[in-house]
Design a protein around this motif. Structure first.
Motif: not given
Length: 279
Positions: A215-223
């Protein structure tokens, strides 16, 4: 706000404990990140070069870049209304780079797994489970790119104003006047802030979405977590990308046909070092 403590799985570089605001930078199920060193960044670049040698895609990128160069040159020949945006457009290209390179991440992923890595296989990224999230995040980067051009145009209008009548007139305005120096300082500062924001949210988000559908949210948070955990290595990577794009853009963007694939493959390997592999 309460803190959520998550142990980072063992890694050859360090065993650390991460603490992040629970509702902002970590949610249950988000990938864990590692602490790396600048040596890992250089190693990622070397691995990117190795991938490019094994899977040369410069011809494909040349077929994309050359028409763009032709359009720019034609525009310069027939009018100067957009002349002041040529530099912001070239500089802002870095904002779209993480999305443009998704096919390269797929090729590096396939090579890593011993699969077919013919150039056409780059299109297999369109069949990855996270492709919808990839396009959503790509659209967001496109909006940021448009926003950057709008801000750059507004700064030129407010500081210098008018439309250059020739290329030499434009160069003289920017390079030899106080207003021109003010424009260069303000423009580069604002451009740096745009680039810093994009680096933080995309340093691992696109390869992560190619690898797993989180998901987009998890990807951004991880980054963002990877960036905060590794500020110096990520800053070094941002510098490498900036220098590479400048060097590739100097000969009318032609060098980007080599620089972009190398950076794209290297980004995949950097992601592998920053994010813990899914079980």
């Amino acid at each position: 706000m309460a803190n959520l403590t998550r142990p980072t799985p063992s890694h050859p570089h360090s065993d650390i404990e991460l603490r992040w605001p629970a509702s902002v930078l970590w949610r249950d199920g988000d990938p864990a990140v590692r602490s790396i060193t600048t040596a890992d960044v250089w190693q990622s670049l070397r691995e990117g070069i190795d991938d490019f040698r094994a899977m040369p895609t410069h011809v494909v990128f040349a077929c994309i870049i050359y028409p763009v160069v032709g359009i720019i040159l034609a525009r310069l020949i027939f009018g100067y209304e957009l002349l002041h945006l040529i530099y912001p457009m070239a500089a802002g290209f870095a904002l779209l780079g993480p999305f443009i390179a998704i096919g390269l991440y797929e090729l590096s992923r396939r090579r890593e797994q011993g699969l077919d890595v013919s150039p056409a296989r780059a299109l297999d990224v369109l069949h990855r489970p996270g492709i919808d999230s990839i396009f959503t995040l790509g659209a967001f980067l496109a909006l940021l790119f448009v926003g950057w051009l709008y801000v750059a145009n507004m700064m030129y209008t407010q500081i210098i104003g008018g439309t250059p009548t020739s290329l030499s007139d434009f160069v003289n305005q920017v390079m030899t006047t106080d207003k021109g120096r003010q424009l260069m300082f303000a423009g580069n500062l604002v451009g740096f802030l745009f680039a810093l924001f994009v680096l933080a949210i995309s340093v691992v988000s696109f390869p992560l979405l190619v690898d797993r559908d989180v998901g987009v949210g998890a990807a951004i948070r991880t980054s963002v977590r990877a960036t905060l955990e590794n500020p110096i290595p990520v800053a070094l990577w941002g510098l490498i990308v900036a220098v590479g794009l400048v060097l590739g853009a100097l000969p009318f963007l032609f060098g980007l046909a080599i620089v972009l694939p190398i950076l794209g493959h290297a980004t995949w390997h950097l992601y592998r070092k920053l994010v813990v592999t899914s079980p």
